[in-house]
Design a protein around this motif. Sequence first.
Motif, mmCIF file in Angstrom:
data_model
loop_
_atom_site.group_PDB
_atom_site.id
_atom_site.type_symbol
_atom_site.label_atom_id
_atom_site.label_comp_id
_atom_site.label_asym_id
_atom_site.label_seq_id
_atom_site.Cartn_x
_atom_site.Cartn_y
_atom_site.Cartn_z
ATOM 1 N N LEU A 175 0.755 -1.202 0.083
ATOM 2 C CA LEU A 175 0.012 -0.022 -0.105
ATOM 3 C C LEU A 175 0.885 1.110 0.227
ATOM 4 N N LYS A 176 0.687 2.099 -1.124
ATOM 5 C CA LYS A 176 1.208 3.327 -0.889
ATOM 6 C C LYS A 176 0.395 4.346 -0.485
ATOM 7 N N LEU A 177 0.605 5.043 0.711
ATOM 8 C CA LEU A 177 -0.075 5.702 1.658
ATOM 9 C C LEU A 177 0.471 7.028 1.784
ATOM 10 N N THR A 178 -0.650 7.731 1.088
ATOM 11 C CA THR A 178 -0.239 9.338 1.528
ATOM 12 C C THR A 178 -1.424 9.920 2.190
ATOM 13 N N VAL A 179 -0.431 10.594 3.242
ATOM 14 C CA VAL A 179 -1.099 11.226 4.270
ATOM 15 C C VAL A 179 -0.869 12.748 4.325
ATOM 16 N N VAL A 180 -1.879 13.648 3.794
ATOM 17 C CA VAL A 180 -1.947 14.908 3.831
ATOM 18 C C VAL A 180 -2.277 15.544 5.257
ATOM 19 N N LYS A 181 -1.545 16.116 6.029
ATOM 20 C CA LYS A 181 -2.126 16.746 7.199
ATOM 21 C C LYS A 181 -2.113 18.180 7.205
ATOM 22 N N THR A 182 -3.236 18.648 8.033
ATOM 23 C CA THR A 182 -3.322 20.439 8.051
ATOM 24 C C THR A 182 -1.880 20.524 9.173
ATOM 25 N N VAL A 183 -1.515 21.511 9.117
ATOM 26 C CA VAL A 183 -0.579 22.138 10.117
ATOM 27 C C VAL A 183 -0.792 23.403 10.593
ATOM 28 N N GLY A 184 -0.951 23.718 11.974
ATOM 29 C CA GLY A 184 -1.791 24.994 12.572
ATOM 30 C C GLY A 184 -3.130 25.484 11.977
#
Length: 416
Positions: A118-127
């Motif tokens: 699994l190629k997992l891309t996690v995009v998280k908000t910062v601030g």
Amino acid sequence: MDQTKLRLPTPLPSWTSSKSDFSILFHWSIHLFLYTVRCLTMLGHFGFECLPHQLVNRSIQQGFSFNILCVGETGIGKSTLIDTLFNTNLKDKKSSHFYSNVGLKIQTYELQESNVQLKLTVVKTVGYGDQINKEASYQPVVDYVDAQFEAYLQEELKIKRSFIDYHDSRIHVCLYFISPTGHSLKSLDLLTMKNIDSKVNIVPLIAKADTISKNDLQKFKCKIMSELVSNGIQIYQFPTHDETTAQMSQSLNFYCGQLPFAVVGSMDEVKVGKRMVRGRQYPWGVLQGKCDESEQVCSGKCVCVNKLGFFCSFQEIYEAKRQKFYDQCQREEEELKQKFMQRVKEKETTFKESEKELQEKFEHLKRVQQEETMKLEEERRQLEEEIIDFYKMKAVSETLQTQVCTNIKKEKERKK
Ligand SMILES: Nc1nc2c(ncn2[C@@H]2O[C@H](COP(=O)(O)OP(=O)(O)OP(=O)(O)O)[C@@H](O)[C@H]2O)c(=O)[nH]1
């Protein structure tokens, strides 16, 4: 001829509607056909029944790619939940609360469970939610989502597309983390969701749900849902028509009624009985992933939360689907066997009946023939007796005739 090194006739004519091109294409097709016919070597069993296997094999070879967008305030539990979901420890540094703008942290991980990649891309908000003026907090999220669509479109517009190597970074699901205030949605939540709901599948989650009591949680959920509806915010709609998903989750309607999902994440492993499980240890006991009885989060690719509130892995879903497929194959094979046996039995009974009929016919004919023979024998015997009688009578009459002649002769001589 070395079959492995056969080359196809070139060049392949580009498609036009003119007659000459059509005839070239036609000849080329014939040529190709002949080449293909000569090249054919059976590598194994084929037929469209192999398609599911081919799909499974291709998916395993290529692996899966899953892009998650996590939107939520700093420290709300985004990283912990992702780690819990994928049963990993992605070791993410904690963000500061003092950023002047909202940013995005994009990380791609190559995960593997058994032979499934699994190629997992996690995009998280910062601030997110840390600024005094939060009006434009949603903009970086919208820009990112749009940029991924744009990148994909650019790839599609290329004359020579290479989707095999292309990493499709479009977001499959947006996990929106709602603060467990037990009160209502914040204006920032509404604003952001309103701006992205047409672009991504939003799955709203009540973060750190272990911090709210059961009654408060239920009321909070109702409040959130009514706010989402009154603000015209579209959240992800579960595919209730999808039989497989429905079977796995038993009743999607039940899950839909549980929205937004209350989640609890943990990085710690605690001992429950003899097992080590991910959970949160409190002075009053261990919470092995609270949440409502069972929950599910779905997007283009499916991830689900099990009875204890933690997400089942892709491997489990894949295994379940594969098992279901094999079970179905087995059932069909068994049915076919049964049908075959039934037909064999039927044919056997028919044959036996015909054999019996033939035997009876034969016996009857034999009897008739024997009677006929006996009758003929009797007739022959009678005829033979008649013949003997006839010959006897003939002999007697001949003797009598001779005697009469002799007597006549004697009489004539005496008269002379
Ligand atoms: N009570 C409780 N605490 C949680 C839960 N999930 C995470 N935490 C705790 O919350 C803190 C922050 O968690 P993170 O996962 O780092 O939060 P985050 O949103 O990724 O934080 P940033 O990336 O820094 O924005 C940690 O101390 C976690 O142990 C939960 O479900 N319940």
